[in-house]
Design an enzyme around this catalytic site. Structure first.
Site, mmCIF file in Angstrom:
data_model
loop_
_atom_site.group_PDB
_atom_site.id
_atom_site.type_symbol
_atom_site.label_atom_id
_atom_site.label_comp_id
_atom_site.label_asym_id
_atom_site.label_seq_id
_atom_site.Cartn_x
_atom_site.Cartn_y
_atom_site.Cartn_z
ATOM 1 N N ARG A 197 154.250 31.155 90.192
ATOM 2 C CA ARG A 197 153.741 32.011 89.115
ATOM 3 C C ARG A 197 154.005 31.418 87.732
ATOM 4 O O ARG A 197 153.141 31.442 86.861
ATOM 5 C CB ARG A 197 154.373 33.398 89.215
ATOM 6 N N ARG A 210 162.086 32.282 102.989
ATOM 7 C CA ARG A 210 161.808 31.253 101.993
ATOM 8 C C ARG A 210 162.906 30.211 101.972
ATOM 9 O O ARG A 210 164.064 30.497 102.221
ATOM 10 C CB ARG A 210 161.692 31.896 100.612
#
Length: 144
Positions: free
Chosen positions: A13, A107
């Protein structure tokens, strides 16, 4: 996420925001560290933004990169639902709130340079890899 001929391409992002900001003309204003409460679009196409701190802004484009509890997504689907009738409206409104899809996410950080040294040309360095019919590994480039 962008869809290419090789499948989805993801990006961190922060990197996406930096690319956007770095390529905006100097006279364009951006608003960060604000919490969007709602937005509306007028007949001319201008987007009126209302923020949680009471401030407002007008924009030509709204990019919602505000995470899982996205106020942008919520407002978008509620606006679409309000402009629609019947079961379609109910269906659109159902997307306004985030809900668990039954998918878990794990993750980790992988050094792409090291990966490519060990496995030159490995596709994980550029595209998602399907692990099973119900799982994907997504690679996101992270800048350090």
């Amino acid at each position: 996420m962008t869809i290419s001929q090789d499948g989805p391409i993801t990006m961190h992002r922060t990197d996406m925001l930096n690319i956007l900001v770095d390529n905006l003309p100097p006279e364009f204003r951006t608003h960060f560290n604000k919490r969007l409460s709602s937005y509306s679009k007028d007949s001319s196409g201008a987007i009126r933004l209302v923020f949680a701190d009471g401030s407002c802004a007008e924009a030509d484009v709204l990019v919602g990169a505000d995470g899982i509890n996205s106020a942008t997504r919520k407002a978008m689907y509620l606006n679409l639902a309000n402009a629609t009738e019947g079961e379609d409206a109910k269906h659109l409104a159902s997307f306004a709130e985030a809900r668990w899809t039954g998918t878990y996410a794990y993750r980790t950080i992988l050094d792409t340079k090291l990966l490519l040294e060990k496995a030159p040309g490995h596709r994980l360095a550029s595209t998602p890899v399907i692990v099973s019919k119900i799982s994907l590994i997504y690679w996101n480039a992270i800048s350090f």
